[in-house]
Design an enzyme around this catalytic site. Structure first.
Site, PDB file in Angstrom:
ATOM      1  N   PHE A  11       2.474  -2.171 -12.935  1.00  0.00           N
ATOM      2  CA  PHE A  11       1.316  -1.703 -13.477  1.00  0.00           C
ATOM      3  C   PHE A  11       0.071  -2.533 -12.602  1.00  0.00           C
ATOM      4  CE2 PHE A  11      -1.878  -1.139 -16.809  1.00  0.00           C
ATOM      5  CZ  PHE A  11      -1.742   0.135 -16.997  1.00  0.00           C
ATOM      6  N   GLY A  12       0.138  -2.279 -11.500  1.00  0.00           N
ATOM      7  CA  GLY A  12      -0.687  -2.978 -10.470  1.00  0.00           C
ATOM      8  C   GLY A  12      -1.896  -1.856 -10.260  1.00  0.00           C
ATOM      9  N   THR A  13      -2.308  -1.637  -8.759  1.00  0.00           N
ATOM     10  CA  THR A  13      -3.238  -0.721  -8.435  1.00  0.00           C
ATOM     11  C   THR A  13      -2.898   0.678  -8.780  1.00  0.00           C
ATOM     12  OG1 THR A  13      -4.223  -2.416  -6.906  1.00  0.00           O
ATOM     13  CG2 THR A  13      -4.646  -0.080  -6.506  1.00  0.00           C
ATOM     14  N   GLY A  15      -0.030   1.827 -10.477  1.00  0.00           N
ATOM     15  CA  GLY A  15       0.456   2.036 -11.832  1.00  0.00           C
ATOM     16  C   GLY A  15      -0.776   2.057 -12.639  1.00  0.00           C
ATOM     17  N   LYS A 105       6.986   2.964   0.280  1.00  0.00           N
ATOM     18  CA  LYS A 105       7.261   3.359   1.515  1.00  0.00           C
ATOM     19  C   LYS A 105       8.081   2.448   2.184  1.00  0.00           C
ATOM     20  CE  LYS A 105       2.888   0.822   2.997  1.00  0.00           C
ATOM     21  NZ  LYS A 105       2.543   0.673   1.513  1.00  0.00           N
ATOM     22  N   GLU A 129       6.515  11.530  -2.697  1.00  0.00           N
ATOM     23  CA  GLU A 129       5.187  12.035  -1.933  1.00  0.00           C
ATOM     24  C   GLU A 129       4.385  10.872  -1.910  1.00  0.00           C
ATOM     25  OE1 GLU A 129       3.007  14.091   0.191  1.00  0.00           O
ATOM     26  OE2 GLU A 129       4.012  15.484  -0.950  1.00  0.00           O
ATOM     27  N   GLY A 134      -1.200   8.308   0.716  1.00  0.00           N
ATOM     28  CA  GLY A 134      -1.665   8.353  -0.496  1.00  0.00           C
ATOM     29  C   GLY A 134      -1.893   9.749  -1.233  1.00  0.00           C
ATOM     30  N   GLU A 190      -5.414  -6.809   3.013  1.00  0.00           N
ATOM     31  CA  GLU A 190      -4.945  -7.870   2.174  1.00  0.00           C
ATOM     32  C   GLU A 190      -5.317  -9.086   2.781  1.00  0.00           C
ATOM     33  OE1 GLU A 190      -3.306  -7.476  -0.540  1.00  0.00           O
ATOM     34  OE2 GLU A 190      -2.855  -5.279  -0.573  1.00  0.00           O
ATOM     35  N   LYS A 205       5.910   4.578   7.130  1.00  0.00           N
ATOM     36  CA  LYS A 205       5.427   6.081   6.807  1.00  0.00           C
ATOM     37  C   LYS A 205       5.824   7.145   8.086  1.00  0.00           C
ATOM     38  CE  LYS A 205       1.535   4.295   4.518  1.00  0.00           C
ATOM     39  NZ  LYS A 205      -0.057   3.962   4.559  1.00  0.00           N
TER      40      LYS A 205
END
Length: 429
Positions: A11-13, A15, A105, A129, A134, A190, A205
């Protein structure tokens, strides 16, 4: 309307983006898939962390069994990231005959064949997907919309962080470090940006796209990789003068049954659509034998664009549920097509040398290029960088091996101070 229960691993970015879209677009999603989608459980690491906007606090758990072994949960969405324990959890969910949607990925690039084989054996869906670009639906396009085509090549800007940095360097004459700090300040990069700026993210990717496009198993270590840390404002200015823009491109081409796989900074002609892709956007350029040239463009990261791709996969899985059929991944051809060694690749090259400003140096350098079969299309010499000057060459198409052998001898010329940069030039024909 009937309900279908799902579980979220992470449940990060991404999620939280999935959760937000499910709440805001609840009616649209229900209409499109024919079911009310209910998040039954969300796996998190820290149960004490405050999470605004979610009233039912019992929805969170730190025990993966609450999702992986709950028979009521039919679909598991993995947005944890990393290899382990994500791989272990997905395999366990597949074993329990749950469909999988993942945005991971690195996991798909390194262990995709194992997961696909397990899903096929269990007759469940494995969709990914969101693992590439994204919110851009490039995987769906290759697997389904373009499935009647033979795809010749894929070229893409697959990393928003590096594209933002290079865009800033190009538009505002920033150096790399300044542009990186701005990207970090905006949340595009980051604290440790290595995976992005050294090209690892784009390699993962490209590995996924190449497998799908060419129907052949390739390993991510087969992809040649260079990052953008050596790009300077001087190189960007020379690129402009020569009619190019520098982008970090991921390139996959099939040539006579062999595959070329590369991620590196590239001179892109200013008139090509990829040259105009700025900021943190992604784009994928595809050439097929029937469809011709296509370009897919959009945001390649972020909570909502990636969440959109995740939920697109979820809706497709639910639709197939009512059709009583599933389109299983066929897997990758184990008789893999040979990956072309980097020294075999052919390209044009931008070569910038720092040399002593003395008579005869150009002739000596040109002689070494010629001796190794490298012909020159452009030469620029101007401006002093005391006590040296830049001598810039653009070659005609030649092999990587020829260029590298020429450079090896050129840097031994006494008047040559050093190789300042070597960047490949893509003709984009």
């Amino acid at each position: 309307m009937q309900k279908i229960k799902i579980g979220l691993l992470g449940f990060g970015t991404v999620g939280s983006g999935v959760w937000k879209i499910l709440q805001e677009n609840k009616k649209i999603i229900g209409k499109n898939c024919g079911y009310e989608v209910e998040v039954s459980k969300i796996l998190v690491q820290d149960m004490t962390k405050k999470r605004d906007g979610i009233e039912q606090k019992d929805i969170f758990t730190d025990n993966p069994k609450d999702i992986l072994e709950d028979p009521a949960i039919e679909i598991v969405i993995e947005v944890m990231g990393g290899i382990e324990p994500a791989r272990e959890y997905i395999l366990k969910a597949i074993e329990n005959r749950k469909h999988i949607v993942t945005a991971n990925k690195a996991l798909i690039a390194t262990h995709g064949d194992q997961l696909i084989h397990a899903a096929k054996k269990a007759q469940v869906e494995l969709c990914y997907e969101a693992s590439v670009a994204g919110g851009i639906p490039i995987i769906h396009a290759i697997k389904e919309s373009l499935s009647a085509n033979r795809i010749y090549n894929i070229m893409g800007i697959l990393n928003g962080t590096t594209n933002y940095i290079l865009s800033k360097m190009t538009a505002e004459n920033m150096d790399f470090e300044t542009a990186l700090k701005e990207a970090q300040g905006k949340g595009y990069a980051e604290a440790d940006p290595t995976s992005d700026v050294e090209g690892h993210d784009a390699v993962y990717k490209l590995t996924i796209l190449a497998r799908l496009a060419f129907g052949s198993y390739v390993h991510f270590e087969d992809v040649y990789r260079e990052g953008i840390t050596k790009i300077t404002p001087i190189d960007i200015e020379y690129a402009k003068e020569l009619g190019y823009v520098i982008k970090l491109l991921a390139i996959a081409k099939e040539e006579e049954g062999k595959i070329a796989l590369r991620v590196h900074p590239t001179f892109v002609p200013q008139q090509h659509p990829l040259a105009a892709v700025g900021d943190a956007f992604n784009a994928v350029f595809v050439k097929g034998n029937a469809v011709g040239d296509l370009m897919f463009y959009g945001r390649g990261a972020g909570d909502l664009p990636t969440g959109s791709a995740v939920l697109g996969d979820l809706i497709n899985i639910i639709k197939k549920k009512d059709l009583q059929k599933r389109l299983y991944e066929n897997g990758f051809d184990q008789n893999s097509k040979r990956v072309i060694r980097m020294e075999e690749n052919q390209s044009e090259y931008y070569v910038r040398l720092l040399v002593k400003d003395v008579p005869g140096v150009f002739g000596k350098v040109a002689t070494e290029f010629g001796r190794h079969g490298v012909s020159l299309s452009s030469v620029i010499q101007k401006g002093r960088e005391e006590p040296s000057v830049s001598l810039v060459f653009v070659t005609h198409e030649t092999t990587e091996q020829n260029v590298q052998m020429a450079i090896k001898d050129i840097v031994n010329i006494s008047e040559v101070v050093k190789l300042a940069n070597l960047i490949r030039v893509e003709k984009m024909s």
